[in-house]
Scaffold this motif. Sequence first.
Motif, short mmCIF file in Angstrom:
data_model
loop_
_atom_site.label_atom_id
_atom_site.label_comp_id
_atom_site.label_asym_id
_atom_site.label_seq_id
_atom_site.Cartn_x
_atom_site.Cartn_y
_atom_site.Cartn_z
N MET A 1 60.35 12.34 101.44
CA MET A 1 59.35 13.37 101.70
C MET A 1 59.05 13.35 103.19
SD MET A 1 55.39 13.54 100.43
CE MET A 1 55.85 13.50 98.73
N SER A 2 59.09 14.49 103.81
CA SER A 2 58.86 14.53 105.25
C SER A 2 57.37 14.64 105.60
CB SER A 2 59.64 15.68 105.88
OG SER A 2 59.19 16.91 105.38
N LEU A 3 56.54 14.96 104.65
CA LEU A 3 55.10 15.05 104.88
C LEU A 3 54.50 13.65 104.88
CD1 LEU A 3 52.59 16.92 105.11
CD2 LEU A 3 52.47 16.85 102.61
N THR A 4 53.59 13.39 105.82
CA THR A 4 52.94 12.09 105.90
C THR A 4 51.42 12.25 105.83
OG1 THR A 4 52.70 12.10 108.31
CG2 THR A 4 54.79 11.24 107.42
N ALA A 5 50.74 11.16 105.57
CA ALA A 5 49.27 11.18 105.56
C ALA A 5 48.74 11.54 106.95
CB ALA A 5 48.74 9.82 105.11
N GLU A 6 49.46 11.14 107.99
CA GLU A 6 49.05 11.48 109.36
C GLU A 6 49.11 12.98 109.60
OE1 GLU A 6 51.38 8.98 108.68
OE2 GLU A 6 49.84 7.43 108.87
N ALA A 9 46.00 14.55 108.47
CA ALA A 9 44.84 14.21 109.31
C ALA A 9 44.86 14.96 110.64
CB ALA A 9 44.82 12.70 109.57
N SER A 10 45.93 15.66 110.92
CA SER A 10 46.06 16.39 112.18
C SER A 10 45.30 17.72 112.12
CB SER A 10 47.54 16.66 112.49
OG SER A 10 47.67 17.60 113.53
N GLU A 11 44.25 17.84 112.92
CA GLU A 11 43.48 19.09 112.96
C GLU A 11 44.35 20.25 113.41
OE1 GLU A 11 39.72 18.85 115.01
OE2 GLU A 11 39.32 16.86 114.18
N VAL A 12 45.30 19.98 114.28
CA VAL A 12 46.19 21.04 114.77
C VAL A 12 47.06 21.57 113.63
CG1 VAL A 12 48.13 21.55 116.32
CG2 VAL A 12 46.20 20.19 117.14
N LEU A 13 47.70 20.66 112.87
CA LEU A 13 48.54 21.10 111.76
C LEU A 13 47.73 21.81 110.68
CD1 LEU A 13 51.17 18.27 111.11
CD2 LEU A 13 51.55 20.59 111.95
N VAL A 14 46.60 21.23 110.32
CA VAL A 14 45.77 21.83 109.27
C VAL A 14 45.30 23.21 109.73
CG1 VAL A 14 43.61 21.61 107.97
CG2 VAL A 14 45.12 19.63 108.25
N PHE A 45 56.34 25.62 105.55
CA PHE A 45 55.45 25.26 106.66
C PHE A 45 56.13 24.24 107.56
CE2 PHE A 45 51.68 22.74 108.20
CZ PHE A 45 51.28 23.69 109.13
N TRP A 46 56.24 24.60 108.82
CA TRP A 46 56.90 23.74 109.80
C TRP A 46 55.89 22.77 110.38
CZ3 TRP A 46 62.00 23.37 110.34
CH2 TRP A 46 62.76 24.39 109.74
N LEU A 47 56.17 21.47 110.19
CA LEU A 47 55.31 20.41 110.71
C LEU A 47 55.65 20.10 112.16
CD1 LEU A 47 55.67 18.06 107.63
CD2 LEU A 47 53.72 19.52 108.16
N ARG A 50 62.50 20.35 113.26
CA ARG A 50 63.33 19.86 112.14
C ARG A 50 62.53 19.19 111.04
NH1 ARG A 50 65.89 18.61 116.79
NH2 ARG A 50 65.41 16.38 116.65
N ARG A 51 61.25 19.52 110.91
CA ARG A 51 60.40 18.95 109.85
C ARG A 51 59.62 20.09 109.20
NH1 ARG A 51 56.10 15.49 111.36
NH2 ARG A 51 56.00 14.90 109.20
N ALA A 52 60.03 20.44 108.00
CA ALA A 52 59.35 21.50 107.25
C ALA A 52 59.07 21.02 105.83
CB ALA A 52 60.20 22.76 107.20
N VAL A 53 58.01 21.57 105.23
CA VAL A 53 57.68 21.26 103.84
C VAL A 53 57.41 22.57 103.12
CG1 VAL A 53 56.73 18.97 104.29
CG2 VAL A 53 55.22 20.96 104.34
N VAL A 54 57.52 22.53 101.81
CA VAL A 54 57.11 23.67 101.01
C VAL A 54 55.60 23.80 101.17
CG1 VAL A 54 57.02 24.63 98.68
CG2 VAL A 54 59.01 23.30 99.40
N ALA A 55 55.14 24.99 101.52
CA ALA A 55 53.74 25.19 101.89
C ALA A 55 52.77 24.75 100.79
CB ALA A 55 53.50 26.65 102.25
#
Length: 157
Positions: A1-6, A9-14, A45-47, A50-55
């Motif tokens: 899984m490319s999504l992390t807990a960090e 926690a990122s205000e920018v990503l959220v 959703f692009w994190l 080269r890092r994307a997750v299903v939104a």
Amino acid sequence: MSLTAEDLASEVLVGRFRAKLRVLPGSDCLWWAGAISRNAGHGRFWLGPRRAVVAHRFAFALAEGFDALVGVEVLAHECDNPLCQRVGPGHVVASTRTRNQTDWIARGAVSAGNYIGPSSSFDRSLVMRNLLLLDTGAAAGHLASLPHRHGVQLPLW
């Protein structure tokens, strides 16, 4: 899984994620107006590079927590809307591959052919996403114009 807990926690990503959400009059779904995956018409959703997750996986992790997502095999759209990001009953819920496929087949017998237009999930998602980007009023009008059977709006997907 490319999504992390960090990532969560990122205000920018959220903030970037939430900026791609749209409320559509006449719909209980929370609509995705960002990139779309070709395989099933889901939001992408692009994190980062080269890092994307299903939104809707990002949405689920935001709502339920990262640890809750780790144990989930599949997230199902009970609303039959691959662009939906609303987490909870009737929308995006934890499921299994078997249950998701069984539910999809059962709903397909009811909803197949009721949407007049492109046939693939990607094409339908693209139409709605493009309308959402232009004008939610136009998207709401398109949603309202979809065929009805027995006076009840059938699922889009």
